[in-house]
Motif scaffolding. Structure first.
Motif, short mmCIF file in Angstrom:
data_model
loop_
_atom_site.label_atom_id
_atom_site.label_comp_id
_atom_site.label_asym_id
_atom_site.label_seq_id
_atom_site.Cartn_x
_atom_site.Cartn_y
_atom_site.Cartn_z
N THR A 36 69.54 25.14 15.79
CA THR A 36 69.24 25.96 14.62
C THR A 36 69.00 27.41 15.00
N ARG A 82 58.79 22.64 8.70
CA ARG A 82 59.17 21.48 7.88
C ARG A 82 58.03 20.48 7.79
N ALA A 84 63.49 26.58 3.30
CA ALA A 84 64.78 27.13 2.87
C ALA A 84 65.12 28.38 3.66
N GLN A 85 64.13 29.21 3.92
CA GLN A 85 64.36 30.46 4.66
C GLN A 85 64.84 30.17 6.08
N PHE A 110 66.06 27.13 7.37
CA PHE A 110 67.17 26.20 7.57
C PHE A 110 68.40 26.46 6.71
N GLN A 111 68.27 27.32 5.68
CA GLN A 111 69.39 27.47 4.76
C GLN A 111 69.88 28.90 4.58
N LYS A 112 69.00 29.86 4.65
CA LYS A 112 69.39 31.23 4.34
C LYS A 112 69.90 31.97 5.57
#
Length: 362
Positions: A142, A187, A217-218, A220-222
């Motif tokens: 990641t 998480r 979200a910040q 892992f996703q953005k």
């Protein structure tokens, strides 16, 4: 609920073997994951099953893979993890490093083609139990760390762990991410409905993100924002933390030929292995000193530190490794906390794996 240690291990083992992991590899992986939970590192224990299930579904991880030696000479070796889970590969590599240290004084073993291996501290503790000083670093998948003066994550959390054995005292054990906190700790806090401490996660403009779901979200996703380097926000004050992360990646991944995620992500398909790398170093103190002399001096040093007058009499001075040792004793007695969101995840994973729900109240 607070689950018994035996039931946590049984649940992990049942799911891993149902997924097709050979019994011996599953037992070793379950041991690492359970010990991690016992030490209070909730981000890297049974809570990782959801991530591993996703990797399995995508075809990324080969659960039946056995680590093999690709290259070996004198005190060094290169191990191929076979695109399996990282726990068996890392444990194999550390055993090999300790063996070499006992033979020639030092053992340095790198791992390529691996995946997430849990808590780095577990492996240095195993080496310390064999009387060796040990260092572990690892690459990561990641992209989480925002570099100095940057707005986007480029490095991972790139952990570093170190252990040194005493005789009268428990081993000194350092286990840290090179970010202010590990990504999976974000998480884990969100699963428990807890806010994220200010300074852990920031958005693309450098503003702190403290809501658990927003922080997940910040990270892992953005594409922008992420975790700050150890030491604080990604400015010159934390530049050393950023450099520490680079060092951990160079030893833990570049040395073995493992991937650097910003480059690998350009071409990696969902089913492609992550090609994570690890680095294991073991040193036999008797290569430098008479047997027992190192441990004697280490114990003396630790005892001086413990004798430091505490700022708060109710809070004694700590040595690296003390919080984990204390948490282990408490959780063996009282059970491992399983928050409702994680409990639901485990029930669902067990159902999909066609195994029973085995967690028992402590």
């Amino acid at each position: 609920m607070r689950a018994t240690a035996d039931s946590v291990r049984a649940q992990i083992l049942a799911i891993l073997t149902a997924w097709g992991m050979p019994r011996d590899l599953a037992e070793e992986t379950a041991t690492v994951m359970l010990d991690t939970d016992l030490m209070g590192v909730d981000s890297h224990g049974i809570g990782m099953l959801a991530s591993y299930e996703g990797m399995r579904r995508a075809g990324q991880v080969k659960l039946d893979a056995r680590p093999t030696v690709l290259r070996e000479g004198g005190p060094v070796a290169l191990v191929d993890g076979g695109a399996g889970l990282g726990h068996p590969a890392a444990a194999f590599a550390m055993r090999l490093a300790v063996k070499k240290a006992k033979e020639v004084g030092v053992g340095a073993v790198a791992v390529v083609n691996s995946h997430h291996f849990g808590a780095a501290g577990w492996y240095v503790r195993q080496a310390a139990a064999e009387g060796c000083v040990a260092l572990v670093t690892s690459g990561t998948k990641t992209l989480a760390m925002v570099p100095t003066r940057g707005a986007m994550p480029v490095l991972g959390t790139n952990p570093i762990a170190f252990a040194a054995p005493g005789r009268r005292q428990p081993p000194v054990v350092l286990d840290m991410a090179t970010t202010t906190a590990a990504a999976n700790k974000v998480r884990a806090k969100a699963l428990r409905g807890k806010p994220i401490p200010e300074g852990w996660v920031m958005d693309g403009a450098g503003n702190p993100v403290t809501d658990g779901d927003a922080a997940v979200a910040q990270v892992f996703q953005k594409p922008e924002g992420g975790l700050s380097p150890v030491g604080g926000t990604p400015d010159m004050a934390s530049h050393k933390g950023y450099g520490l992360g680079m060092m951990a990646h160079i030893l833990g991944a570049t040395l073995s030929g493992a991937s650097f995620s910003p480059i690998r992500n350009r071409t990696q398909r969902p089913e492609d292995p992550d090609n994570i790398g690890h680095f294991m170093l073991a040193i036999d103190p008797t290569a430098f000193r008479l047997p027992g002399a190192f441990e004697h001096d280490l114990d003396d040093m630790v005892e001086v530190l413990r004798a430091t007058p505490p700022a708060d009499p109710a809070l004694p001075v700590l040595i690296p490794g003390d919080p984990e040792n204390a948490e282990r004793e408490a959780r063996l007695a009282d059970g491992i906390p399983i928050p409702p969101a994680l409990d639901r995840q485990i029930r669902d994973i067990a159902l999909r794996a066609n195994v029973g729900y085995l967690l028992e109240q402590a």
